[in-house]
Design a protein around this motif. Structure first.
Motif, short mmCIF file in Angstrom:
data_model
loop_
_atom_site.label_atom_id
_atom_site.label_comp_id
_atom_site.label_asym_id
_atom_site.label_seq_id
_atom_site.Cartn_x
_atom_site.Cartn_y
_atom_site.Cartn_z
N ILE A 24 2.86 10.01 -5.07
CA ILE A 24 2.83 9.16 -5.51
C ILE A 24 3.83 9.30 -6.94
O ILE A 24 4.01 10.51 -7.42
N ASP A 25 4.32 8.65 -7.50
CA ASP A 25 5.69 9.04 -7.90
C ASP A 25 5.01 8.07 -9.49
O ASP A 25 5.00 6.92 -9.73
N ALA A 41 -11.61 13.57 -16.84
CA ALA A 41 -11.07 12.18 -17.68
C ALA A 41 -11.09 11.83 -17.04
O ALA A 41 -10.14 11.47 -15.88
N THR A 42 -11.19 9.92 -16.88
CA THR A 42 -10.85 9.19 -16.14
C THR A 42 -9.32 8.45 -16.30
O THR A 42 -9.35 8.13 -18.02
N VAL A 43 -8.45 8.26 -15.59
CA VAL A 43 -6.90 7.79 -16.20
C VAL A 43 -6.93 7.22 -14.92
O VAL A 43 -6.94 6.84 -13.77
N GLU A 44 -5.59 5.95 -15.30
CA GLU A 44 -5.16 4.96 -14.46
C GLU A 44 -3.40 5.80 -14.89
O GLU A 44 -3.30 5.81 -15.72
N LEU A 45 -3.43 5.40 -13.56
CA LEU A 45 -1.96 5.88 -13.19
C LEU A 45 -1.64 4.69 -12.58
O LEU A 45 -1.45 3.51 -11.49
N LEU A 46 -0.18 4.64 -12.75
CA LEU A 46 1.13 3.72 -12.17
C LEU A 46 2.02 3.46 -11.70
O LEU A 46 2.65 4.81 -12.65
N GLY A 47 2.14 3.94 -10.74
CA GLY A 47 3.21 4.03 -10.22
C GLY A 47 4.02 3.97 -9.13
O GLY A 47 3.69 2.54 -8.65
N VAL A 55 1.44 0.84 -6.55
CA VAL A 55 0.14 1.22 -7.01
C VAL A 55 -0.17 1.38 -8.53
O VAL A 55 -0.16 2.09 -9.41
N LEU A 56 -1.72 1.46 -8.99
CA LEU A 56 -2.59 0.90 -9.76
C LEU A 56 -3.70 2.13 -9.39
O LEU A 56 -4.30 1.41 -9.05
N ALA A 83 -1.69 -1.49 -4.14
CA ALA A 83 -2.63 -1.15 -3.80
C ALA A 83 -3.13 -0.71 -5.35
O ALA A 83 -2.71 -0.85 -6.02
N THR A 84 -4.92 0.26 -4.58
CA THR A 84 -5.10 0.00 -6.09
C THR A 84 -6.36 0.99 -5.89
O THR A 84 -6.87 1.87 -6.32
N THR A 85 -6.43 1.95 -4.47
CA THR A 85 -7.44 3.12 -4.31
C THR A 85 -6.38 3.63 -3.34
O THR A 85 -5.69 4.01 -2.62
#
Length: 120
Positions: A109-110, A91-97, A49-50, A34-36
């Motif tokens: 989201i973990d 800041a724009t961040v990318e979260l992987l969890g 998710v990303l 999932a991306t959003t």
């Protein structure tokens, strides 16, 4: 001689990323990422998710509010996984969890990896 065997092994291990550890099976029947925030809210527990967006507020110990163009969701980020120096709301961040569903409280989201993206 053992020393010479460990060097290539270390080189291979160091190329692995957190996303590889979460990837699992990706063939037919595998789950997509999932991306959003809107997509993440529709997923089952432990779905990968990303997400790309902003950490807009700290709401508790290791808990933050994350926002993208589709909405907001609470995320849990261990202190040791937060980038240094500190991240601001701009800041724009990318979260992987992974999605963490609960019976009596909202889905969150973990987060396993936080990456701060350079400004555009």
């Amino acid at each position: 001689m053992t020393r010479y065997l460990l060097i290539p092994l270390f080189a291979v291990a160091s190329t692995l990323h957190a996303s590889d550890a979460l990837a699992g099976y990706t063939g037919p029947g595998g789950t997509a990422v999932a991306t959003t925030v809107a997509q993440a809210r529709q997923q089952r527990d432990d779905h990968v998710v990303l997400l790309l967006g902003h950490l807009v507020a700290k709401v508790g110990d290791e808990r933050y509010r994350f926002r993208d163009a589709t909405g907001e969701i609470e995320v849990e980020i261990d202190d040791e996984d937060m980038p240094h120096p500190a991240v601001g709301a701009a800041a724009t961040v990318e979260l992987l969890g992974k999605v963490d569903t609960h019976r009596f409280k909202p889905t969150d989201i973990d987060v396993k990896r936080v990456q701060v993206l350079p400004p555009r």
